[in-house]
Design an enzyme around this catalytic site. Structure first.
Site, PDB file in Angstrom:
ATOM      1  CG  ASP A 534      -0.259  -0.041   2.564  1.00  0.00           C
ATOM      2  OD1 ASP A 534       0.550   0.743   2.959  1.00  0.00           O
ATOM      3  OD2 ASP A 534      -0.200  -1.181   3.110  1.00  0.00           O
ATOM      4  CD  GLU A 614      19.246 -24.102 -15.687  1.00  0.00           C
ATOM      5  OE1 GLU A 614      18.138 -24.315 -15.664  1.00  0.00           O
ATOM      6  OE2 GLU A 614      20.141 -24.538 -14.742  1.00  0.00           O
TER       7      GLU A 614
END
Ligand code: GLA
Length: 729
Positions: A534, A614
């Site tokens: 928030d 990777e």
């Protein structure tokens, strides 16, 4: 000048670049809401209001001979209570004589330069913008309660902030039982409500519903803004799309219990009231004192995209207060999903070694580094490093990590305490527990009573100690359970209804002290992922861990919902392992990277288990992220496809402020055999400039926006693609 008063018509007019907001002091002194919408210049927006004699909607005593005048049908800025407006109200106070009625009428107003601030609460600040404040004072006709309404007008940003101050000017104590921050009346139109609901591991899912007659309530009573209902709602015209249509945003800058009520009334008018949740609220307003409500950030925009841009700009520049607001955030590796509680110093150093080799900048030691913390049942509160896991101490681990070329960050959960801790044994009354009851446990932990200054002092000393004695550049501040058994052992029985709000006043004060004392530390907020995502938390922590769900396909939906109100720079997103630990789903590294490149980017997997292939891909990903980071953080987001019905891919664009650069990303969630091509119309480019599209071909912006772009065939497991689009002339 963004605020004007027309003495003749008694209108108060707020103006931003594209919007107007008008109110009027009417003949009885009520503050009538006239208008909020596209710029209306100096026109008097009182003209559409006709009054009729309404059955069963009475008339104020002073208007008893005018049956057409009723508070029950009048749009208002802040409502009265119990005196004839039967819709949802903004304020309830009980007086010593037991009555609760209130009737607020205009007393005065004042126009100030700059943005108001709110004592004890975070609020948006000027940051060099042109901002004016309007303060309107209203007074109750029978008691000595006054209400000051504050309006902060951010002219360039098309934002109006609001808060209310309730003042007891009398000689006796009054009890506040409800004090909302804002009332927004929309007298005409057909509106949809968009709100963001969810759960742990699936936060902020947008839901769009037509309003029905009655009251919709979006709220949290969990002592946190919550995974379940974000304190942000949108009211938009039934026909509003991403690109056009009336759209009102209401976002509360608060991290505790909140409530938004939206009523479609008997006359098809809409009233939206947003503020503190009154269910667990009761505040003693002593004579001569006042109470400030949290801030609500309002915007009006044409279309959902423009509304999001308005929120992104205000949050990034005027809400987030950290010096990291608009600067590079380190690409990090977090050991949580790599090791959970089960690590040794050696293992951490192996991960750090690999991270440095890949180009990662910061190592975050997550939960489990302190004594008695081998699972999530114990250890919170004491914050002493575990000598088994870290035999040479925390400081030495940090030195070793720094020697590898990485900065160091640490996880803490300061608001909590485990029963099995020295802190709890010494101060059982420091936890929120109701007398005579066994408290609800969650993760076997209790919540410290942050309304107490002795608790806050202890936390300030403890965290300051950690930061002063160790070279810690980043703090992940977690909060892993809701508030229950909310009872403070430090205040009187009558005032227990103040504790949920006092908790947040305490938390904000603590955060304020720490961020002021350690301005160079990057704070990341977290609450079991995104349970406290928030604007209140963002004031202190520029980024928040968006969700405990790191599956990129779930994250697409979570980050999509989050993006309506919050900018990419606030969203912390990591590449984790495949199969994913929460859903078990397998995805490629490319898909995981594409989804995590939506804000504060990092990794959260055991790097020592990666293949050479990777590692090569991750090195490239990091270089790529560094290259596009500022476009993602400071550019404009366009959602090209997402959760609309029938959609089988998420496609979005970030466009740099100068529009010379665009990053187009897609993830296909449902690849089809021999399906139709995926074709999107780009947005936000310079129509006359020529762009290079992924180095493949060149094309003017106008054509890319009108005629669109077709993706190559994308097949496989949730295939993803990022395309760089840059101007060449
Ligand atoms: C919360 C956080 C996670 C992790 C764990 C540690 O769930 O959201 O990222 O830090 O706590 O206990």
């Amino acid at each position: 000048m963004s605020i004007r008063f027309n003495e003749e018509t008694r209108q108060l007019i707020l103006e931003t670049r594209k919007t107007s907001y008008q109110m009027k002091i009417d003949e009885l002194g009520y503050l009538k809401h006239l208008y909020y919408g596209p710029s209306a210049g100096t026109w008097n927006m009182d003209y559409p209001f006709r009054t009729y004699d309404r059955g069963f909607s009475g008339n104020p005593y002073d208007m008893r001979d005018n049956r057409a005048y009723s508070l029950d049908s009048m749009p208002q800025e802040y409502t009265s209570y119990g005196v004839g407006d039967f819709r949802i109200n903004t304020i309830t106070a009980s007086y010593p004589d037991g009555s609760r009625c209130a009737e607020y009428r205009y007393i005065s107003h004042e126009i100030r330069e700059g943005k108001y601030s709110i004592p004890g609460l975070p609020s948006a600040y000027d940051n060099g913008d042109t901002v004016q404040t309007l303060v309107v004072t209203l007074g109750d006709t029978a008691s000595n309660i006054r209400v000051r309404l504050y309006y902060g007008v951010f002219e360039e940003k098309d934002i109006i902030t609001r808060t209310a101050e309730i003042i007891n000017g009398g000689e006796e104590t009054v009890w506040l039982r409800k004090a909302a921050s804002v009332c927004l009346d929309l007298p005409f139109g057909k509106w949809d409500l968009i709100h963001f609901h969810g759960r742990h591991c699936m936060e902020r899912q947008p839901e769009r519903v037509p309003l029905f007659h009655g009251i919709h309530t979006i709220s949290s009573g969990r002592g946190m803004s919550s995974h379940q209902h974000n304190p942000f709602v949108i009211l938009c015209d039934r026909k509003t799309t991403e690109d056009s249509g009336a759209c009102y945003g209401m976002m509360m800058m608060y991290s505790g219990n909140h409530k938004t009520e939206i009523e479609l009334d008997q006359f098809d008018s809409v009233r939206a009231v947003m503020g503190l949740n009154d269910e667990r609220f009761r505040w003693e307003l002593e004579p001569g004192t006042s109470f400030f409500t949290p801030e609500v950030i309002l915007t009006y925009a044409d279309g959902l995209t423009e509304m999001s841009h308005n929120y992104h700009r205000i949050i990034q520049n005027n809400v987030v207060s950290s010096r990291y607001r608009n600067s590079h955030r380190p690409v990090l590796i977090n050991n949580w999903e790599a090791t959970y509680f089960d690590f040794t110093e050696e293992k951490l150093l192996e991960i750090a070694e690999k991270a440095a080799d890949l180009g990662i900048e910061l190592f975050v030691l997550d939960d489990g580094w302190f004594r008695n913390r081998n699972d999530d049942n114990a250890g919170l509160g004491d914050w002493t490093p575990d000598e088994h896991k870290l035999p040479e101490g925390l400081g030495r681990l940090i030195e070793k990590i720094k020697e590898k070329g990485l900065a160091f960050g640490l996880w803490i959960e300061p608001e909590m305490v485990s029963e099995d801790s020295d802190l709890y044994r010494a101060h059982p009354d420091w936890a929120l527990t109701a007398p005579g009851r066994a408290p609800m446990m969650a993760r076997n932990q209790l919540v410290l009573d942050l309304s107490r200054s002795d608790v806050r002092d202890y936390l300030f000393e403890t965290i300051s100690g950690l930061l002063e004695n160790n070279d810690i550049r980043y703090i992940k501040w977690d909060f892993n359970r809701p508030l229950s058994d909310v009872y403070s052992h430090s205040i009187s029985a009558e005032r227990q209804g103040e504790v949920p709000h006092r908790y947040y006043l305490g938390l904000y004060e603590l955060y304020d002290r720490l961020t002021s004392a350690f301005p160079d530390v990057l704070f990341e907020g977290c609450a079991g992922g995104g349970g406290r995502f928030d604007a209140g938390m963002l004031y202190y922590s520029p980024q928040i861990w968006c969700s405990d769900n790191t599956d990129p396909i779930s994250r697409l939906k979570i980050q999509y919902g989050t993006s309506f109100g919050y900018p990419a720079g606030t969203v912390s997103a990591h590449v984790s392992a495949s199969p994913n630990h929460q859903t078990g789903r397998r995805t490629t590294l490319e898909t995981r990277g594409t989804v995590a490149m939506t804000g504060a980017f990092g990794y959260e997997l055991d790097l020592t288990k990666l293949t050479d292939e990777e590692c090569k891909e991750i090195k490239e990903q990091i270089l790529r992220y560094r290259d596009v980071e500022s476009v993602i953080r400071e550019g404009k987001l366009y959602r090209l496809s997402g959760l609309e019905e029938g959609s089988r891919y998420f496609c979005w664009e970030y466009v740099s402020e100068d529009k010379n650069r665009c990053l187009l990303s897609i993830v296909v969630t449902d690849p089809l055999a021999n399906g139709p091509s995926i074709h999107v119309k780009l947005k936000g480019l310079l129509p006359d400039a020529v762009y290079s599209v992924g180095g493949e071909f060149e094309c003017p912006g106008s054509i890319l926006m009108e005629n669109g772009y077709t993706f190559v065939s994308l097949t496989g497991d949730y295939p993803a693609l990022q395309i760089d689009i840059c101007t060449v002339s």
